[in-house]
Write a protein that holds these residues in place. Structure first.
Motif, PDB file in Angstrom:
ATOM      1  N   GLN A 167       0.834  -1.210   0.000  1.00  0.00           N
ATOM      2  CA  GLN A 167       0.000   0.000   0.000  1.00  0.00           C
ATOM      3  C   GLN A 167       0.867   1.257   0.000  1.00  0.00           C
ATOM      4  O   GLN A 167       0.561   2.238  -0.682  1.00  0.00           O
ATOM      5  N   TYR A 168       1.948   1.228   0.751  1.00  0.00           N
ATOM      6  CA  TYR A 168       2.869   2.374   0.799  1.00  0.00           C
ATOM      7  C   TYR A 168       3.495   2.634  -0.574  1.00  0.00           C
ATOM      8  O   TYR A 168       3.544   3.777  -1.044  1.00  0.00           O
ATOM      9  N   GLY A 171       1.179   4.251  -2.999  1.00  0.00           N
ATOM     10  CA  GLY A 171       1.163   5.697  -2.847  1.00  0.00           C
ATOM     11  C   GLY A 171       2.355   6.356  -3.528  1.00  0.00           C
ATOM     12  O   GLY A 171       2.222   7.421  -4.151  1.00  0.00           O
ATOM     13  N   ASN A 172       3.506   5.711  -3.444  1.00  0.00           N
ATOM     14  CA  ASN A 172       4.705   6.271  -4.066  1.00  0.00           C
ATOM     15  C   ASN A 172       4.622   6.254  -5.595  1.00  0.00           C
ATOM     16  O   ASN A 172       5.215   7.112  -6.260  1.00  0.00           O
ATOM     17  N   GLN A 187      -1.715   6.762   0.847  1.00  0.00           N
ATOM     18  CA  GLN A 187      -0.907   6.758   2.070  1.00  0.00           C
ATOM     19  C   GLN A 187      -1.772   6.874   3.314  1.00  0.00           C
ATOM     20  O   GLN A 187      -1.411   6.367   4.379  1.00  0.00           O
ATOM     21  N   GLN A 188      -2.933   7.515   3.194  1.00  0.00           N
ATOM     22  CA  GLN A 188      -3.852   7.578   4.338  1.00  0.00           C
ATOM     23  C   GLN A 188      -4.372   6.190   4.706  1.00  0.00           C
ATOM     24  O   GLN A 188      -4.666   5.919   5.872  1.00  0.00           O
ATOM     25  N   VAL A 190      -2.555   3.514   4.583  1.00  0.00           N
ATOM     26  CA  VAL A 190      -1.469   2.951   5.392  1.00  0.00           C
ATOM     27  C   VAL A 190      -1.591   3.447   6.828  1.00  0.00           C
ATOM     28  O   VAL A 190      -1.496   2.664   7.789  1.00  0.00           O
ATOM     29  N   LYS A 199       5.878   1.452   8.160  1.00  0.00           N
ATOM     30  CA  LYS A 199       5.551   2.188   6.942  1.00  0.00           C
ATOM     31  C   LYS A 199       4.571   3.338   7.208  1.00  0.00           C
ATOM     32  O   LYS A 199       4.455   4.257   6.397  1.00  0.00           O
ATOM     33  N   ALA A 200       3.864   3.320   8.342  1.00  0.00           N
ATOM     34  CA  ALA A 200       2.899   4.373   8.638  1.00  0.00           C
ATOM     35  C   ALA A 200       3.593   5.724   8.793  1.00  0.00           C
ATOM     36  O   ALA A 200       3.098   6.754   8.312  1.00  0.00           O
ATOM     37  N   ASP A 202       6.458   6.632   7.460  1.00  0.00           N
ATOM     38  CA  ASP A 202       6.916   7.034   6.129  1.00  0.00           C
ATOM     39  C   ASP A 202       5.746   7.538   5.286  1.00  0.00           C
ATOM     40  O   ASP A 202       5.907   8.449   4.466  1.00  0.00           O
ATOM     41  N   ALA A 203       4.569   6.920   5.480  1.00  0.00           N
ATOM     42  CA  ALA A 203       3.383   7.335   4.732  1.00  0.00           C
ATOM     43  C   ALA A 203       2.998   8.766   5.098  1.00  0.00           C
ATOM     44  O   ALA A 203       2.646   9.573   4.222  1.00  0.00           O
ATOM     45  N   ASN A 206       5.260  11.123   3.410  1.00  0.00           N
ATOM     46  CA  ASN A 206       4.909  11.236   2.003  1.00  0.00           C
ATOM     47  C   ASN A 206       3.672  12.106   1.814  1.00  0.00           C
ATOM     48  O   ASN A 206       3.580  12.896   0.855  1.00  0.00           O
TER      49      ASN A 206
END
Length: 248
Positions: A167-168, A171-172, A187-188, A190, A199-200, A202-203, A206
């Motif tokens: 999922q992350y 978003g990327n 990213q939301q 995540v 990863k939350a 980092d999300a 982002n």
């Protein structure tokens, strides 16, 4: 005469005794190999009966002719025994190869234990291949196919240990294509669904970057503050603090 008969019988019995010793360990379920071995045993038994039958008839033959015939017959039977023994060895090898191949294929289907972001979990082979394929697209700069592959992964394996990362990266892929609104939405997911994943953090970072690209500084600042508050001590939080200082 008795010596020749005994010699023939001994040759046959030796070959017959070799069969269970060599075949017993490996031949369990391969029906083709089992049928081949049963046939070989039957043929060896017929040879033994044939020798006995010829010995019974020998009384009516001339002794010299009888001995010569028996020598020839014993030589012929020994040759056949050698052929059958070779066939048995080949049948054993085929079944061994069959089980080795089957074992290798079964191992390929077994789940594997992997560690991602410090967490250990079990992953199916097909699951791992799907994730690796999507990540390979991203690394190659093919963001469109990477996005489609990561999206498909999150739908097929929503409970996978790889789902937060998939999922992350989804978003990327949007961010790389400058689709900032979809990147924020991805990213939301995540942050909401995988809040305990590394990863939350980092999300959230982002998300803040996407808001800055959209010239929405208040939303970017809020995302950075949430990151620092919820994930203190992480590399992402340190980066967030540096960005907050530049936004003042």
């Amino acid at each position: 005469m008795k010596k020749l008969q005994s010699s023939a019988a001994a040759a046959v019995l030796a070959a017959m005794s070799l069969v269970p010793l060599q075949a017993g360990a490996a031949l369990f379920e391969d029906e083709e190999a089992r049928r081949a071995i049963l046939e070989i045993r039957a043929r060896l038994t017929n040879m033994q009966n044939e020798i006995n039958a010829k010995a019974d008839k020998s009384n009516s033959l001339d002794l010299n002719n009888q001995n010569e015939q028996l020598r020839q017959e014993i030589a012929r039977l020994r040759g056949q025994i050698e052929i059958l023994t070779n066939e048995l060895a080949n049948a054993q090898k085929r079944q061994k190869d069959f089980y080795v191949d089957l074992d290798n294929r079964m191992r390929k289907l077994e789940p594997q234990t992997v560690t991602i972001d410090g967490k250990e979990f079990s992953v199916e082979q097909a699951e791992q291949r799907a994730y690796d394929t999507a990540l390979a697209f991203f690394k190659a700069g093919d963001y469109k196919n990477a996005g489609a592959s990561f999206y498909d992964f999150t739908r097929r394996y929503p409970n996978s240990g790889l789902a937060p990362s998939a999922q992350y990266w989804l978003g990327n892929t949007y961010y790389a294509q400058r689709d900032y609104k979809n990147a924020i939405s991805a990213q939301q997911v995540v942050v909401r669904s995988y809040a305990d994943s590394p990863k939350a953090a980092d999300a959230l970072l982002n998300i803040a970057s996407c808001y800055l690209e959209l010239k929405d500084r208040p939303s970017a600042k809020k995302a950075l503050e949430t990151l620092v508050a919820q994930y203190p001590g992480t590399p992402a939080a340190q980066t967030a603090q540096e960005r907050l200082a530049s936004l003042k």
